[in-house]
Motif scaffolding. Structure first.
Motif, mmCIF file in Angstrom:
data_model
loop_
_atom_site.group_PDB
_atom_site.id
_atom_site.type_symbol
_atom_site.label_atom_id
_atom_site.label_comp_id
_atom_site.label_asym_id
_atom_site.label_seq_id
_atom_site.Cartn_x
_atom_site.Cartn_y
_atom_site.Cartn_z
ATOM 1 N N ARG A 1 -0.495 4.288 -0.710
ATOM 2 C CA ARG A 1 -1.433 5.406 -0.666
ATOM 3 C C ARG A 1 -1.633 5.973 0.735
ATOM 4 O O ARG A 1 -1.934 7.138 0.891
ATOM 5 C CB ARG A 1 -2.817 4.980 -1.178
ATOM 6 C CG ARG A 1 -2.904 4.525 -2.605
ATOM 7 C CD ARG A 1 -4.341 4.120 -2.994
ATOM 8 N NE ARG A 1 -4.970 3.215 -2.042
ATOM 9 C CZ ARG A 1 -5.914 3.563 -1.169
ATOM 10 N NH1 ARG A 1 -6.361 4.786 -1.104
ATOM 11 N NH2 ARG A 1 -6.429 2.674 -0.350
ATOM 12 N N ARG A 2 -1.515 5.124 1.749
ATOM 13 C CA ARG A 2 -1.888 5.553 3.105
ATOM 14 C C ARG A 2 -0.673 5.592 4.031
ATOM 15 O O ARG A 2 0.285 4.853 3.849
ATOM 16 C CB ARG A 2 -2.932 4.596 3.693
ATOM 17 C CG ARG A 2 -4.218 4.549 2.892
ATOM 18 C CD ARG A 2 -5.189 3.541 3.454
ATOM 19 N NE ARG A 2 -4.646 2.184 3.334
ATOM 20 C CZ ARG A 2 -5.074 1.148 4.043
ATOM 21 N NH1 ARG A 2 -6.039 1.286 4.923
ATOM 22 N NH2 ARG A 2 -4.520 -0.043 3.875
ATOM 23 N N ASN A 3 -0.775 6.440 5.019
ATOM 24 C CA ASN A 3 0.258 6.528 6.050
ATOM 25 C C ASN A 3 0.268 5.279 6.923
ATOM 26 O O ASN A 3 -0.786 4.709 7.217
ATOM 27 C CB ASN A 3 -0.002 7.729 6.963
ATOM 28 C CG ASN A 3 0.222 9.043 6.268
ATOM 29 O OD1 ASN A 3 1.150 9.189 5.481
ATOM 30 N ND2 ASN A 3 -0.622 10.025 6.566
ATOM 31 N N PRO B 1 0.214 10.750 1.089
ATOM 32 C CA PRO B 1 0.769 10.081 2.270
ATOM 33 C C PRO B 1 2.099 10.696 2.701
ATOM 34 O O PRO B 1 2.878 11.159 1.874
ATOM 35 C CB PRO B 1 0.949 8.633 1.829
ATOM 36 C CG PRO B 1 0.940 8.656 0.343
ATOM 37 C CD PRO B 1 0.142 9.861 -0.062
ATOM 38 N N GLU C 1 -5.065 9.121 7.461
ATOM 39 C CA GLU C 1 -4.475 8.108 6.587
ATOM 40 C C GLU C 1 -3.684 8.721 5.440
ATOM 41 O O GLU C 1 -2.827 8.054 4.863
ATOM 42 C CB GLU C 1 -5.564 7.188 6.036
ATOM 43 C CG GLU C 1 -6.249 6.382 7.117
ATOM 44 C CD GLU C 1 -7.415 5.573 6.610
ATOM 45 O OE1 GLU C 1 -7.348 5.066 5.459
ATOM 46 O OE2 GLU C 1 -8.410 5.448 7.349
ATOM 47 N N ALA D 1 -10.567 9.285 9.129
ATOM 48 C CA ALA D 1 -9.784 8.793 7.993
ATOM 49 C C ALA D 1 -8.830 9.829 7.404
ATOM 50 O O ALA D 1 -7.927 9.469 6.639
ATOM 51 C CB ALA D 1 -10.721 8.264 6.912
ATOM 52 N N ALA E 1 -4.550 9.562 2.335
ATOM 53 C CA ALA E 1 -4.751 8.878 1.052
ATOM 54 C C ALA E 1 -4.410 9.775 -0.137
ATOM 55 O O ALA E 1 -3.948 9.286 -1.161
ATOM 56 C CB ALA E 1 -6.182 8.373 0.949
ATOM 57 N N ASP F 1 0.867 -1.182 0.000
ATOM 58 C CA ASP F 1 0.000 0.000 0.000
ATOM 59 C C ASP F 1 0.903 1.230 0.000
ATOM 60 O O ASP F 1 1.633 1.463 0.961
ATOM 61 C CB ASP F 1 -0.894 0.014 1.236
ATOM 62 C CG ASP F 1 -1.928 1.130 1.207
ATOM 63 O OD1 ASP F 1 -1.632 2.214 0.652
ATOM 64 O OD2 ASP F 1 -3.028 0.933 1.747
#
Length: 193
Positions: A141-143, A169, A164, A161, A166, A139
């Motif tokens: 895209r997210r932290n 990141p 995260e 959210a 998205a 992944d």
């Protein structure tokens, strides 16, 4: 009295969750995810055994010194030490800190396994990131997560959210030289490539 088998901890970091946080890693994991970013913390062996209350005191001292927003619990596998970490999570939560917990178990597995202290640890956790690391399913895209299967569970209203990242990141690492001369890196391992 509850105990912890502590692998490592950092009194202040900005790469293990939202804001300035203390991060603590417990020793021992039964998941054995291929490509784990903390392979030295997998073996179930004795590292630093201490009372959970002693860790709470250390974390509250770090809060006073660094102006922390929260504490992140990692491993190893935190839910194998849920009883002690529940004491830690409650102590720091009562002092106003947030708690973010990472686990290789899924939420469903945690409910089915009923590990000692798991319900109490979840009760004092603001954000749970669950699921095993899957190296074939990265992944980017997210932290803070390594693979796309891992999920954020917002167990309180403290965060949502938006942390995260998205859209953008924040993949960072911190480099440290310890008093004993050892070089330590924490944060997002792929960011150093």
């Amino acid at each position: 009295m509850s105990w912890l088998n502590l692998a490592s901890w950092i009194p202040c970091t900005e790469v293990e969750g939202p804001g300035k946080r203390a991060a603590l890693w417990v020793q021992g994991c039964d998941k054995r995810c291929v490509g784990c970013c903390n392979p030295n913390y997998l073996k179930i062996v004795e590292r630093e055994i201490l009372r959970a209350e002693v860790m709470v005191d250390r974390l509250l001292e770090a809060q006073a010194e660094w102006g922390l927003e929260g504490v992140t619990l990692l491993g190893g596998e935190p839910f194998l030490q849920a009883q002690g970490l529940a004491v830690v999570a409650e102590g720091v939560s009562r002092a106003g800190l947030s708690v973010m917990t990472f686990t290789g178990y899924t939420m469903q597995e945690l409910e089915e396994l009923s590990l000692p202290g798991a319900r109490e640890l979840l009760a004092w956790t603001d954000v749970l990131v669950d699921g095993p690391y899957e190296s074939a399913n990265p992944d980017r895209r997210r932290n803070w997560v390594g693979s796309a299967n891992q999920r954020f569970h917002y167990l309180t209203k403290r965060y949502d959210a938006s942390i995260e990242g998205a859209d953008a990141p924040n993949r960072e690492v911190e480099w440290r030289i310890r008093d004993d001369g050892r070089f330590v890196v924490n944060g997002w391992p792929c960011a150093i490539k």
